[in-house]
Design an enzyme around this catalytic site. Structure first.
Site, PDB file in Angstrom:
ATOM      1  CG  ASP A  70      -1.902  -0.972   1.202  1.00  0.00           C
ATOM      2  OD1 ASP A  70      -1.895  -2.065   0.377  1.00  0.00           O
ATOM      3  OD2 ASP A  70      -2.831  -1.053   2.061  1.00  0.00           O
TER       4      ASP A  70
ATOM      5  CG  ASP B 107      -6.496   0.298   0.948  1.00  0.00           C
ATOM      6  OD1 ASP B 107      -6.932  -0.918   1.298  1.00  0.00           O
ATOM      7  OD2 ASP B 107      -6.808   1.128   1.893  1.00  0.00           O
TER       8      ASP B 107
ATOM      9  CG  HIS C 287     -11.105   1.228  -0.148  1.00  0.00           C
ATOM     10  ND1 HIS C 287     -11.186   0.012   0.321  1.00  0.00           N
ATOM     11  CD2 HIS C 287      -9.933   1.899   0.407  1.00  0.00           C
ATOM     12  CE1 HIS C 287     -10.221  -0.181   1.316  1.00  0.00           C
ATOM     13  NE2 HIS C 287      -9.678   0.817   1.581  1.00  0.00           N
TER      14      HIS C 287
ATOM     15  CG  HIS D 184      -8.445   5.468   2.514  1.00  0.00           C
ATOM     16  ND1 HIS D 184      -9.321   5.213   3.362  1.00  0.00           N
ATOM     17  CD2 HIS D 184      -7.899   4.135   2.453  1.00  0.00           C
ATOM     18  CE1 HIS D 184      -9.245   4.095   3.843  1.00  0.00           C
ATOM     19  NE2 HIS D 184      -8.711   3.487   3.005  1.00  0.00           N
TER      20      HIS D 184
ATOM     21  CE  LYS E 165      -3.939  -4.064   1.132  1.00  0.00           C
ATOM     22  NZ  LYS E 165      -4.699  -3.118   1.774  1.00  0.00           N
TER      23      LYS E 165
ATOM     24  CB  CYS F  60      -2.288  -2.859   5.314  1.00  0.00           C
ATOM     25  SG  CYS F  60      -4.048  -2.313   5.119  1.00  0.00           S
TER      26      CYS F  60
HETATM   27  C1  VGL Z   1      -4.906   0.717   5.628  1.00  0.00           C
HETATM   28  C2  VGL Z   1      -6.187   1.704   6.844  1.00  0.00           C
HETATM   29  C3  VGL Z   1      -7.277   1.746   6.058  1.00  0.00           C
HETATM   30  C4  VGL Z   1      -3.501   0.267   5.292  1.00  0.00           C
HETATM   31  C5  VGL Z   1      -5.840   0.780   4.700  1.00  0.00           C
HETATM   32  O1  VGL Z   1      -3.268   0.121   4.165  1.00  0.00           O
HETATM   33  O2  VGL Z   1      -2.692   0.083   6.217  1.00  0.00           O
HETATM   34  N1  VGL Z   1      -5.076   1.425   6.624  1.00  0.00           N
HETATM   35  N2  VGL Z   1      -7.017   1.261   5.009  1.00  0.00           N
HETATM   36 ZN    ZN Z   2      -8.319   1.096   3.426  1.00  0.00          ZN
END
Ligand code: VGL
Ligand code: ZN
Length: 190
Positions: free
Chosen positions: A14, A52, A54, A67, A92, A133
């Site tokens: 990420d 990430d 979404h 985000h 993911k 993550c």
């Molecule tokens: C993450 C919070 C929300 C991460 C992803 O990549 O650590 N943290 N979504």
């Molecule tokens: Zn996230």
């Protein structure tokens, strides 16, 4: 306990604009992981990453600011990351659920299967964020029987609570995850 670059994959979790300076969910000092990761990537035969990724509306955003919406600038890799080294990206958090903290929950590809297919038994985890993550991915990897390493200089934490980072490292250690320093990898003879 040492990393064998032939048997290992470097896994970049990420490292996306929204988790970096100026991003929607900027991780404090998150940008500091980019240089170490760029230094590590050429040392590995397999370099993979997660994003990430979404949907624009998801229950995940009840917990977090919006985000890494798929396809947006915030979901992209930063320009300073040497993305040419990244051979495969695992997506993911793609559904309307609050899951997908672990790269093993990627939906475009099954990470466990992919690791086994490539005869990888060691995973070296770097990226963001240590307390979410990176933690979930490292714990899953260890639980699935992969020898798992996290490089301290190449991860940063959100720290919603001041010792989240410390607790994350403790949980990793308790699960058998090995904490490494950059020099442990850069000094490997290959
Ligand atoms: C993450 C919070 C929300 C991460 C992803 O990549 O650590 N943290 N979504
Ligand atoms: Zn996230």
């Amino acid at each position: 306990m040492t990393v064998h670059p032939d048997r290992a994959a470097l896994f970049v979790v990420d490292v996306q604009n929204d988790f970096l300076d100026g991003g929607a969910l900027a991780v404090p000092r998150g940008n500091e992981v980019i240089d170490p990761i760029n230094q590590l990537m050429p040392r590995f035969r397999h370099v993979w990453a997660s994003k990430d990724w979404h949907p624009s509306q998801t229950v995940h955003f009840e917990k977090w600011p919006v985000h890494c919406v798929r396809g947006t600038h915030g979901a992209r890799f930063p320009e300073t990351l040497d993305v040419l080294h990244i051979q495969k990206v695992f997506l993911k958090g793609t559904g309307n659920t609050d899951d997908g903290y672990s790269a093993f929950e990627a939906t475009n590809e099954d990470l466990e299967f992919y690791l086994r297919k490539h005869h990888i038994d060691q995973l070296v985890v770097v990226g963001l964020a240590t307390d979410y993550c990176v933690l979930s991915t490292a714990l899953d990897a260890a639980r699935l029987g992969f020898e798992t390493f996290v490089v301290r200089e190449a991860v940063r934490a959100v720290n919603l609570q001041p010792d989240d980072e410390k607790q994350a490292f403790e949980r990793m250690r308790a699960a058998g995850v090995h904490l490494l320093q950059m020099s442990d990898i850069l000094n490997l003879q290959t």
